[in-house]
Design a protein around this motif. Structure first.
Motif, PDB file in Angstrom:
ATOM      1  N   LYS A  22       0.828  -1.211   0.000  1.00 25.69           N
ATOM      2  CA  LYS A  22       0.000   0.000   0.000  1.00 25.69           C
ATOM      3  C   LYS A  22       0.860   1.257   0.000  1.00 25.69           C
ATOM      4  O   LYS A  22       0.589   2.212  -0.737  1.00 25.69           O
ATOM      5  CB  LYS A  22      -0.929  -0.007   1.211  1.00 25.69           C
ATOM      6  CG  LYS A  22      -1.847   1.186   1.286  1.00 25.69           C
ATOM      7  CD  LYS A  22      -2.716   1.124   2.540  1.00 25.69           C
ATOM      8  CE  LYS A  22      -3.485   2.415   2.688  1.00 25.69           C
ATOM      9  NZ  LYS A  22      -4.168   2.498   3.966  1.00 25.69           N
ATOM     10  N   ASP A  23       1.901   1.270   0.823  1.00 23.09           N
ATOM     11  CA  ASP A  23       2.799   2.428   0.905  1.00 23.09           C
ATOM     12  C   ASP A  23       3.496   2.710  -0.423  1.00 23.09           C
ATOM     13  O   ASP A  23       3.977   3.819  -0.649  1.00 23.09           O
ATOM     14  CB  ASP A  23       3.860   2.211   1.993  1.00 23.09           C
ATOM     15  CG  ASP A  23       3.266   2.219   3.393  1.00 23.09           C
ATOM     16  OD1 ASP A  23       2.096   2.638   3.561  1.00 23.09           O
ATOM     17  OD2 ASP A  23       3.977   1.772   4.325  1.00 23.09           O
ATOM     18  N   ASN A  24       3.563   1.702  -1.287  1.00 29.60           N
ATOM     19  CA  ASN A  24       4.224   1.841  -2.583  1.00 29.60           C
ATOM     20  C   ASN A  24       3.229   1.768  -3.746  1.00 29.60           C
ATOM     21  O   ASN A  24       3.601   1.453  -4.874  1.00 29.60           O
ATOM     22  CB  ASN A  24       5.307   0.770  -2.721  1.00 29.60           C
ATOM     23  CG  ASN A  24       6.479   1.050  -1.821  1.00 29.60           C
ATOM     24  OD1 ASN A  24       7.384   1.780  -2.193  1.00 29.60           O
ATOM     25  ND2 ASN A  24       6.461   0.503  -0.606  1.00 29.60           N
ATOM     26  N   ASN A  25       1.945   2.038  -3.444  1.00 32.83           N
ATOM     27  CA  ASN A  25       0.871   2.119  -4.447  1.00 32.83           C
ATOM     28  C   ASN A  25       0.605   0.823  -5.210  1.00 32.83           C
ATOM     29  O   ASN A  25       0.274   0.840  -6.396  1.00 32.83           O
ATOM     30  CB  ASN A  25       1.140   3.264  -5.427  1.00 32.83           C
ATOM     31  CG  ASN A  25       1.125   4.600  -4.725  1.00 32.83           C
ATOM     32  OD1 ASN A  25       0.239   4.876  -3.917  1.00 32.83           O
ATOM     33  ND2 ASN A  25       2.113   5.424  -5.014  1.00 32.83           N
ATOM     34  N   HIS A  27      -1.815  -2.639  -5.041  1.00 32.32           N
ATOM     35  CA  HIS A  27      -3.046  -3.140  -4.427  1.00 32.32           C
ATOM     36  C   HIS A  27      -3.337  -4.523  -4.988  1.00 32.32           C
ATOM     37  O   HIS A  27      -3.130  -4.772  -6.171  1.00 32.32           O
ATOM     38  CB  HIS A  27      -4.215  -2.197  -4.705  1.00 32.32           C
ATOM     39  CG  HIS A  27      -3.904  -0.781  -4.313  1.00 32.32           C
ATOM     40  ND1 HIS A  27      -3.945  -0.348  -3.013  1.00 32.32           N
ATOM     41  CD2 HIS A  27      -3.505   0.273  -5.049  1.00 32.32           C
ATOM     42  CE1 HIS A  27      -3.604   0.924  -2.960  1.00 32.32           C
ATOM     43  NE2 HIS A  27      -3.319   1.330  -4.190  1.00 32.32           N
TER      44      HIS A  27
END
Length: 110
Positions: A22-25, A27
């Protein structure tokens, strides 16, 4: 385009991996191998085509979480592997990960 899959030996590490993604986009989805087994075994009448499958999967059932992420750029798989290793402190002994090419995909937007 690739489908990245990480199969973990236990679910306790899933939140850390998903947070890194999530922190690195990135999903994706999480599914249990128990769910897959039930989908296969519960949808089959006794002993037709998959009849022999029950002989392989009988016994103690251990749920293993599987994380699925679709990436458009093949090189993003290396990033996902790196993030997974960072979250787990290394994958060895905690599961395995791999990717497979996707030749067709419909229904996902940019």
């Amino acid at each position: 385009m690739q489908l990245f899959i990480a199969v973990l030996t236990e679910g306790v590490s899933v939140p850390e991996v998903l947070q890194k993604f999530k922190d690195n986009n990135f999903h994706g989805s999480v599914l249990s191998t128990r769910s897959i087994r039930h989908a296969l075994m519960d949808s089959v009448e006794p002993d037709p085509y998959f009849g022999g499958l029950s002989k392989i999967v009988d016994g103690v059932e251990v749920a293993r979480p599987m994380i699925f992420v679709v990436v458009k750029k093949d090189e993003e798989v290396k990033t996902l592997m790196q993030l997974t290793n960072e979250a787990l402190g290394g994958i060895k002994g905690k599961g395995f990960m791999y990717s497979v090419p996707i030749s067709n995909l419909e229904g996902l937007e940019d």
